[in-house]
Design a protein around this motif. Structure first.
Motif, PDB file in Angstrom:
ATOM      1  N   MET A   1       0.876  -1.161   0.000  1.00 46.57           N
ATOM      2  CA  MET A   1       0.000   0.000   0.000  1.00 46.57           C
ATOM      3  C   MET A   1       0.920   1.220   0.000  1.00 46.57           C
ATOM      4  SD  MET A   1      -3.142   1.259   0.319  1.00 46.57           S
ATOM      5  CE  MET A   1      -4.126  -0.035   1.020  1.00 46.57           C
ATOM      6  N   LEU A   2       0.706   2.118  -0.947  1.00 46.62           N
ATOM      7  CA  LEU A   2       1.543   3.311  -1.077  1.00 46.62           C
ATOM      8  C   LEU A   2       0.761   4.541  -0.640  1.00 46.62           C
ATOM      9  CD1 LEU A   2       4.058   4.882  -2.179  1.00 46.62           C
ATOM     10  CD2 LEU A   2       2.906   4.874  -4.406  1.00 46.62           C
ATOM     11  N   GLN A   3       1.387   5.331   0.212  1.00 44.42           N
ATOM     12  CA  GLN A   3       0.893   6.660   0.573  1.00 44.42           C
ATOM     13  C   GLN A   3       1.890   7.637  -0.034  1.00 44.42           C
ATOM     14  OE1 GLN A   3      -1.660   7.664   2.813  1.00 44.42           O
ATOM     15  NE2 GLN A   3      -2.375   5.592   3.131  1.00 44.42           N
ATOM     16  N   LEU A   4       1.430   8.521  -0.904  1.00 47.35           N
ATOM     17  CA  LEU A   4       2.323   9.489  -1.530  1.00 47.35           C
ATOM     18  C   LEU A   4       1.600  10.820  -1.626  1.00 47.35           C
ATOM     19  CD1 LEU A   4       4.755   9.140  -4.380  1.00 47.35           C
ATOM     20  CD2 LEU A   4       3.011  10.849  -4.638  1.00 47.35           C
ATOM     21  N   ARG A   5       2.271  11.878  -1.210  1.00 46.77           N
ATOM     22  CA  ARG A   5       1.688  13.209  -1.331  1.00 46.77           C
ATOM     23  C   ARG A   5       2.791  14.206  -1.610  1.00 46.77           C
ATOM     24  NH1 ARG A   5      -3.618  14.263  -2.281  1.00 46.77           N
ATOM     25  NH2 ARG A   5      -3.932  16.483  -2.091  1.00 46.77           N
ATOM     26  N   LEU A   6       2.529  15.082  -2.578  1.00 49.75           N
ATOM     27  CA  LEU A   6       3.458  16.142  -2.933  1.00 49.75           C
ATOM     28  C   LEU A   6       2.841  17.494  -2.601  1.00 49.75           C
ATOM     29  CD1 LEU A   6       4.618  14.885  -6.444  1.00 49.75           C
ATOM     30  CD2 LEU A   6       5.704  14.504  -4.243  1.00 49.75           C
TER      31      LEU A   6
ATOM     32  N   GLN B   1     -13.472   6.436  -0.233  1.00 50.55           N
ATOM     33  CA  GLN B   1     -12.085   6.246  -0.639  1.00 50.55           C
ATOM     34  C   GLN B   1     -12.084   5.529  -1.987  1.00 50.55           C
ATOM     35  OE1 GLN B   1      -8.934   6.815   1.279  1.00 50.55           O
ATOM     36  NE2 GLN B   1     -10.360   8.279   2.155  1.00 50.55           N
ATOM     37  N   VAL B   2     -11.340   6.087  -2.926  1.00 51.71           N
ATOM     38  CA  VAL B   2     -11.212   5.484  -4.246  1.00 51.71           C
ATOM     39  C   VAL B   2      -9.980   4.584  -4.219  1.00 51.71           C
ATOM     40  CG1 VAL B   2     -10.979   5.896  -6.722  1.00 51.71           C
ATOM     41  CG2 VAL B   2     -12.239   7.536  -5.294  1.00 51.71           C
ATOM     42  N   PHE B   3     -10.166   3.339  -4.636  1.00 48.32           N
ATOM     43  CA  PHE B   3      -9.083   2.368  -4.675  1.00 48.32           C
ATOM     44  C   PHE B   3      -8.463   2.364  -6.069  1.00 48.32           C
ATOM     45  CE2 PHE B   3     -11.199   1.173  -0.924  1.00 48.32           C
ATOM     46  CZ  PHE B   3     -10.358   0.358  -0.182  1.00 48.32           C
ATOM     47  N   PHE B   4      -7.134   2.512  -6.100  1.00 45.05           N
ATOM     48  CA  PHE B   4      -6.357   2.416  -7.334  1.00 45.05           C
ATOM     49  C   PHE B   4      -5.333   1.308  -7.132  1.00 45.05           C
ATOM     50  CE2 PHE B   4      -7.762   6.806  -7.454  1.00 45.05           C
ATOM     51  CZ  PHE B   4      -8.022   7.037  -8.793  1.00 45.05           C
ATOM     52  N   SER B   5      -4.882   0.712  -8.242  1.00 38.30           N
ATOM     53  CA  SER B   5      -3.837  -0.296  -8.116  1.00 38.30           C
ATOM     54  C   SER B   5      -3.058  -0.424  -9.416  1.00 38.30           C
ATOM     55  CB  SER B   5      -4.430  -1.666  -7.758  1.00 38.30           C
ATOM     56  OG  SER B   5      -5.116  -2.195  -8.871  1.00 38.30           O
ATOM     57  N   ARG B   6      -1.982  -1.148  -9.287  1.00 37.30           N
ATOM     58  CA  ARG B   6      -1.210  -1.601 -10.439  1.00 37.30           C
ATOM     59  C   ARG B   6      -0.742  -2.997 -10.094  1.00 37.30           C
ATOM     60  NH1 ARG B   6       3.807   1.234 -13.528  1.00 37.30           N
ATOM     61  NH2 ARG B   6       4.033  -0.398 -15.083  1.00 37.30           N
TER      62      ARG B   6
ATOM     63  N   ARG C   1      12.769  -2.035  -7.797  1.00 40.11           N
ATOM     64  CA  ARG C   1      14.191  -2.325  -7.859  1.00 40.11           C
ATOM     65  C   ARG C   1      14.681  -3.044  -6.609  1.00 40.11           C
ATOM     66  NH1 ARG C   1      18.627   2.044  -9.832  1.00 40.11           N
ATOM     67  NH2 ARG C   1      20.184   0.444  -9.911  1.00 40.11           N
ATOM     68  N   HIS C   2      14.005  -2.788  -5.492  1.00 37.64           N
ATOM     69  CA  HIS C   2      14.451  -3.338  -4.213  1.00 37.64           C
ATOM     70  C   HIS C   2      13.697  -4.578  -3.765  1.00 37.64           C
ATOM     71  CE1 HIS C   2      17.284  -0.159  -3.391  1.00 37.64           C
ATOM     72  NE2 HIS C   2      16.383   0.694  -3.812  1.00 37.64           N
ATOM     73  N   ARG C   3      12.566  -4.852  -4.401  1.00 36.70           N
ATOM     74  CA  ARG C   3      11.797  -6.037  -3.999  1.00 36.70           C
ATOM     75  C   ARG C   3      10.815  -6.397  -5.096  1.00 36.70           C
ATOM     76  NH1 ARG C   3       7.933  -4.770   0.930  1.00 36.70           N
ATOM     77  NH2 ARG C   3       7.112  -6.765   0.316  1.00 36.70           N
ATOM     78  N   GLU C   4      10.364  -7.640  -5.042  1.00 32.01           N
ATOM     79  CA  GLU C   4       9.339  -8.052  -5.983  1.00 32.01           C
ATOM     80  C   GLU C   4       8.041  -7.351  -5.606  1.00 32.01           C
ATOM     81  OE1 GLU C   4       7.170 -11.956  -7.903  1.00 32.01           O
ATOM     82  OE2 GLU C   4       8.483 -12.228  -6.182  1.00 32.01           O
ATOM     83  N   LEU C   5       7.331  -6.893  -6.597  1.00 30.34           N
ATOM     84  CA  LEU C   5       6.068  -6.207  -6.375  1.00 30.34           C
ATOM     85  C   LEU C   5       5.027  -6.831  -7.285  1.00 30.34           C
ATOM     86  CD1 LEU C   5       4.726  -3.885  -4.861  1.00 30.34           C
ATOM     87  CD2 LEU C   5       5.540  -2.334  -6.621  1.00 30.34           C
ATOM     88  N   VAL C   6       3.975  -7.392  -6.683  1.00 32.62           N
ATOM     89  CA  VAL C   6       2.898  -8.019  -7.441  1.00 32.62           C
ATOM     90  C   VAL C   6       1.708  -7.070  -7.553  1.00 32.62           C
ATOM     91  CG1 VAL C   6       1.242  -9.942  -7.506  1.00 32.62           C
ATOM     92  CG2 VAL C   6       3.620 -10.353  -6.844  1.00 32.62           C
ATOM     93  N   ARG C   7       1.390  -6.408  -6.429  1.00 34.96           N
ATOM     94  CA  ARG C   7       0.261  -5.478  -6.449  1.00 34.96           C
ATOM     95  C   ARG C   7       0.601  -4.267  -5.601  1.00 34.96           C
ATOM     96  NH1 ARG C   7      -4.527  -3.913  -3.898  1.00 34.96           N
ATOM     97  NH2 ARG C   7      -6.247  -3.586  -5.335  1.00 34.96           N
ATOM     98  N   LEU C   8       0.376  -3.101  -6.169  1.00 32.17           N
ATOM     99  CA  LEU C   8       0.540  -1.843  -5.460  1.00 32.17           C
ATOM    100  C   LEU C   8      -0.827  -1.192  -5.371  1.00 32.17           C
ATOM    101  CD1 LEU C   8       2.667   0.208  -4.312  1.00 32.17           C
ATOM    102  CD2 LEU C   8       2.389   1.385  -6.489  1.00 32.17           C
ATOM    103  N   ALA C   9      -1.256  -0.846  -4.174  1.00 35.61           N
ATOM    104  CA  ALA C   9      -2.547  -0.208  -3.962  1.00 35.61           C
ATOM    105  C   ALA C   9      -2.342   1.216  -3.473  1.00 35.61           C
ATOM    106  CB  ALA C   9      -3.368  -0.992  -2.941  1.00 35.61           C
TER     107      ALA C   9
ATOM    108  N   GLU D   1      -8.198   2.332 -11.721  1.00 40.98           N
ATOM    109  CA  GLU D   1      -9.226   2.700 -10.749  1.00 40.98           C
ATOM    110  C   GLU D   1     -10.128   1.497 -10.538  1.00 40.98           C
ATOM    111  OE1 GLU D   1     -12.444   6.305 -10.131  1.00 40.98           O
ATOM    112  OE2 GLU D   1     -10.805   6.541 -11.560  1.00 40.98           O
ATOM    113  N   GLU D   2     -10.192   1.018  -9.294  1.00 39.88           N
ATOM    114  CA  GLU D   2     -10.934  -0.202  -8.994  1.00 39.88           C
ATOM    115  C   GLU D   2     -12.331   0.053  -8.468  1.00 39.88           C
ATOM    116  OE1 GLU D   2      -8.180  -2.028  -6.239  1.00 39.88           O
ATOM    117  OE2 GLU D   2      -7.342  -3.226  -7.871  1.00 39.88           O
ATOM    118  N   GLY D   3     -12.567   1.191  -7.854  1.00 41.75           N
ATOM    119  CA  GLY D   3     -13.892   1.490  -7.319  1.00 41.75           C
ATOM    120  C   GLY D   3     -13.803   2.342  -6.078  1.00 41.75           C
ATOM    121  N   VAL D   4     -14.980   2.648  -5.516  1.00 40.09           N
ATOM    122  CA  VAL D   4     -15.082   3.521  -4.354  1.00 40.09           C
ATOM    123  C   VAL D   4     -15.718   2.758  -3.205  1.00 40.09           C
ATOM    124  CG1 VAL D   4     -16.090   5.657  -3.448  1.00 40.09           C
ATOM    125  CG2 VAL D   4     -15.396   5.530  -5.857  1.00 40.09           C
ATOM    126  N   LEU D   5     -15.095   2.859  -2.050  1.00 40.99           N
ATOM    127  CA  LEU D   5     -15.700   2.351  -0.831  1.00 40.99           C
ATOM    128  C   LEU D   5     -16.305   3.564  -0.131  1.00 40.99           C
ATOM    129  CD1 LEU D   5     -16.193  -0.131   0.902  1.00 40.99           C
ATOM    130  CD2 LEU D   5     -14.006   0.317   2.024  1.00 40.99           C
TER     131      LEU D   5
END
Length: 175
Positions: free
Chosen positions: A91-96, A164-169, A118-126, A147-151
């Motif tokens: 789960m990524l928290q990012l704010r600029l 909350q809108v769920f996004f992933s890769r 680069r530092h680890r295997e990543l299957v899903r990032l939310a 964009e996966e949907g809204v809770l």
């Protein structure tokens, strides 16, 4: 009007993207980090930074990283395991800062993700974004996250419930 990924990262084709770097937040970085939280829409690990005491804001930085563009502090990010450590789901928290053009936010997402992979295997990032967070929603979309949907009703602010809108890769597992 549709914005391509290239335009999102480099709105001016003549201007190079910033050189991104990151480091753990230290006590010397507290003033810069606290300054971010004075922006009305700076939502890093909270939807209501305006009601937090300074010590509460600083507690949000415990495992965070300071994100720098061309050596200048511009934001914060943190990652947390989502599930078991070996599942490779994060789960990524990012704010600029709002002082950066939105197009640069897409570049930041790409660089943070590249660094994580680069530092680890990543299957899903939310990534979770408040449904009323226009800048956060636009940045996640510009970064190409799905964009996966809204809770609905996840938070309460200004007397009303917000979703909350769920996004992933997702990437194919390599192990």
């Amino acid at each position: 009007m549709t914005v391509t990924a290239e335009e999102a990262v480099r709105p001016d084709p003549q201007a190079p993207p910033p050189v991104w770097s990151a480091r753990h937040v230290t006590e010397a970085d507290h003033a810069a980090a606290l300054d971010f939280f004075t922006e009305p829409d700076f939502r890093f690990r909270t939807v209501r930074s305006d009601v937090l005491a300074e010590w509460e804001v600083l507690s949000l930085l415990d495992d965070a990283r300071l994100l720098l563009a061309d050596g200048v502090p511009v934001g914060l990010y943190a990652v947390e395991n989502s599930g078991a450590d070996h599942a490779c789901h994060l789960m990524l928290q990012l704010r600029l800062t709002a002082r950066l053009p939105l197009a640069v936010w897409g570049s930041a997402y790409h660089e943070v993700i590249r660094g994580l992979r680069r530092h680890r295997e990543l299957v899903r990032l939310a990534v979770l974004v408040g449904d009323d967070d226009e800048r956060g929603l636009a940045a996640a979309r510009l970064a190409g996250l799905t964009e996966e949907g809204v809770l609905p009703g996840m938070t309460v602010g200004d007397g009303r419930r917000r979703g909350q809108v769920f996004f992933s890769r997702i990437w194919e597992p390599v192990s």
